[in-house]
Design an enzyme around this catalytic site. Structure first.
Site, PDB file in Angstrom:
ATOM      1  CG  HIS A  49      -1.819   1.165   1.322  1.00 18.26           C
ATOM      2  ND1 HIS A  49      -3.158   1.117   0.979  1.00 18.26           N
ATOM      3  CD2 HIS A  49      -1.589   2.443   1.716  1.00 18.26           C
ATOM      4  CE1 HIS A  49      -3.703   2.312   1.151  1.00 18.26           C
ATOM      5  NE2 HIS A  49      -2.770   3.132   1.615  1.00 18.26           N
ATOM      6  CD  GLU A  50       2.089   3.852   3.567  1.00 17.55           C
ATOM      7  OE1 GLU A  50       2.653   4.944   3.370  1.00 17.55           O
ATOM      8  OE2 GLU A  50       0.878   3.751   3.745  1.00 17.55           O
ATOM      9  CG  HIS A  85       0.418   6.346  -0.641  1.00 16.56           C
ATOM     10  ND1 HIS A  85      -0.650   6.985  -1.233  1.00 16.56           N
ATOM     11  CD2 HIS A  85      -0.103   5.630   0.390  1.00 16.56           C
ATOM     12  CE1 HIS A  85      -1.760   6.681  -0.583  1.00 16.56           C
ATOM     13  NE2 HIS A  85      -1.465   5.862   0.404  1.00 16.56           N
TER      14      HIS A  85
END
Length: 610
Positions: free
Chosen positions: A498-499, A502
């Protein structure tokens, strides 16, 4: 700011200059040979530590240097704003009005972040205090700039002419106008002055609220028996109290581990209750004041409540649409959520007897039910996710998906020995796209959540050169005290993907304006790339790529386990979605406290969810 013990999204207060943090996990070294992650040439390794190419970010400033830099940033900003304000209204052009403001924003954002991010990661108390003071000074200056009527008049004069350089420049100018007017520059002087007083109070209280949570050092003490079920490596990482008991802090990574793994219901309940009460006495009064002040702020701008003001820039446009959307989803989940909750209650009754089921039981019994349903042990599954192997797999997957090449910078200037830095290149052209830092392991006084911080936004300058993005990924992985490689829970693996979404989103952004390059500019879209990348955690080919038994990494998890993980993804989905709806609903409710309708429909919806 909201905090979640499970590693959910954590966002810093949004201002043009502030830290923009989003959800997640972390990253560290990759397996260079296997995955084509290139090392710099050996002659570069012998150089002194240095800043990253094309980066204005300074990562090792002392306390005095932070404050001096903050003052220089403020001085330069005032100089540019004064120059723009002095342009005669009949002589406004893109180059003398819009371009200077855009260039200032691009050039100063990394300098501002150099002052602000140390409060999240520095081991020095003096540096963290200086960073907080720099934030206070810069906040005050930015607020002053946002209320400058002379600059607003000049920007408005240019916008009225409609002489756009291109569509993106038009959008940027309109965004400037919108920001000025949402700060009351189109109101009367009396209302503007009152708004400014309210805004200063809001900013001061918000900062105090966040600092109270960040500086909270509360802990609970337990015996090993009271922490039964929690892995030994976690217990070994805990400090001991004078009486020999183990200290469990109220930081999210400790709380999540206890709520998910501890077999003792009274321990889980004590941790959950105390976590919810952190800074309660001081922060509750701050929160009450913030609700009143936000309502007053919105009313001065002509909105009926703060929810109308906040949602106005979002896709939903109105709070009514938000409530309608949440209610429709909640109703559709009602039967499934009831069945799922009944199953968890039955499990607790069998294990603990006739004790009421509370929020502190949710993570633990969901995990237990999933282990039974899918016939796998999450503790054993963790043995297949050594952190270095997982990270190397992430690099490989992202490299293949997006055509990127990752290069570790072995001589980069960093603020702690745990931190590593990488450059990111376009795989086909070799173009340098950006950099990112990885601050992976938990330590004292470090920001206690996993998140991505934009340190430098991408931008295209007036001379045609491009400023590259720089990001920071902060995580809270526990180091293995026995000297073995750190192992990740599967939830941490998902967070890592997920990170990394980003990070990729930030570095691959090609917007011309710094304002549009930041992670938080479009709040309706910001989580989409990260959530998309999470999907790779559940596919067999990627699971095998990122897994390997920690004592023999040539042995990935088996096919049956991969299939079980994919099925597990959707288990208890109704209850999990209900929880997300509740998180979405609470900010709306706090913003609608002054609306009479809240006592009927909104209250009923809240009761449905809880």
């Amino acid at each position: 700011m909201t905090e979640s013990p499970g590693g959910n999204a954590v966002k810093m207060p949004k201002r043009n200059h502030r830290l923009i943090a989003v959800t997640g996990a972390a990253a560290l070294l990759a397996l260079a040979v296997n995955l084509g992650i290139t090392a710099f040439n050996s002659h570069r390794n012998n150089r002194k530590k240095k800043d990253l190419q094309g980066s204005k970010v300074r990562v090792t400033l002392s306390a005095s240097e932070i404050l001096k830099l903050a003052d220089r940033v403020i001085s330069k900003s005032k100089e540019v704003h004064d120059a723009v304000a002095s342009v005669p209204l009949d002589k406004v052009t893109y180059m003398n009005v819009i371009s200077p403001l855009a260039e200032l924003e691009a050039q100063q954002f990394p300098l501002v972040q150099s002052c602000l991010f140390p409060k999240m990661v520095s081991t020095s108390d003096d540096v963290r205090k200086a960073s907080a003071e720099a934030e206070r000074r810069i906040d005050a200056h930015v607020l002053t700039c946002s209320m400058r009527e002379d600059v607003y008049r000049v920007v408005k004069a240019f916008a009225t002419r409609g002489e756009w350089v291109n569509a993106e420049a038009k959008h940027y100018t309109q965004a400037l106008m919108r920001d000025f007017e949402r700060n009351g520059l189109n109101l009367t002087l009396t209302k503007r002055e009152e708004m400014q007083r309210v805004r200063v109070q809001i900013d001061e209280l918000s900062l105090r609220y966040i600092q109270n949570l960040q500086e909270d050092c509360s802990f609970l003490v337990f015996t090993e028996i009271e922490l039964a079920g929690v892995p030994q490596e976690f217990l070994k990482s805990l400090d001991k109290a004078e009486n020999g008991k183990l200290k469990v802090t109220l930081k999210s990574h400790h709380v999540a581990a206890v709520l998910e793994l501890c077999e003792v219901g009274t321990t889980r309940k004590m941790v959950a209750v105390e976590y919810g009460k952190r800074c309660g006495e001081v922060n509750l009064s701050i929160l009450e004041d913030l609700v009143h002040l936000r309502h007053k702020f919105a009313r001065l701008l002509g909105y009926s409540n703060y929810a109308d003001y906040a949602v106005g820039l979002r896709m939903a446009k109105t709070p009514a649409k938000v409530f309608e959307f949440l209610e429709d989803i909640s109703n559709s989940l009602a039967d499934s959520a009831t069945m799922e909750l009944s199953l968890l209650k039955d499990l607790k009754k069998k294990e603990e007897g006739d004790y009421p089921f509370g929020v502190e039981d949710l993570l633990y019994y969901v995990k237990k039910a999933e282990e039974q349903q899918f016939n796998f042990d999450f503790g054993a599954l963790k043995q297949y996710f050594p952190v270095n192997l997982v990270l190397s797999g992430v690099f490989k997957i992202v490299q293949d998906l997006f055509g990127l090449r990752f290069v570790e910078i072995t001589d980069a200037e960093v603020w702690h020995s745990d931190v590593s830095a990488y450059s990111v290149f376009d795989l086909s052209s070799g173009e340098l796209l950006g950099h990112f830092y990885l601050d992976m392991y938990t330590r004292e006084e470090k920001y206690s959540h996993t998140c991505v911080v934009a340190l430098q936004n991408g931008a295209l300058s007036s001379n045609g050169s491009r400023q590259i993005p720089v990001a920071l990924l902060i995580s809270q992985v526990q180091k293995d005290v026995s000297g073995h490689p750190a192992l990740l829970r599967f939830s941490e693996v998902v967070n890592l993907f997920h990170e990394f979404g980003h990070v990729v989103q930030h570095i691959c952004n090609r917007a011309s304006f710094s304002k549009f390059s930041g992670l938080g500019f479009d709040p309706d879209f910001v989580e989409v790339p990260a959530q998309v990348l999470e999907n790779w955690c559940y596919e067999s080919f990627s699971l095998k790529l990122i897994s390997g038994f920690h004592q023999d990494i040539t042995k990935p998890i088996k096919d049956e386990m991969c299939k079980a993980i994919k099925r597990w993804r959707y288990s208890f989905s109704a209850l999990k979605m209900k929880q997300e709806i509740l998180y979405s609903l609470l900010p709306q409710i706090s913003a609608l406290l002054f609306v009479k309708v809240f006592s009927t429909k909104s209250y009923i919806l809240l009761k449905m969810l809880t």
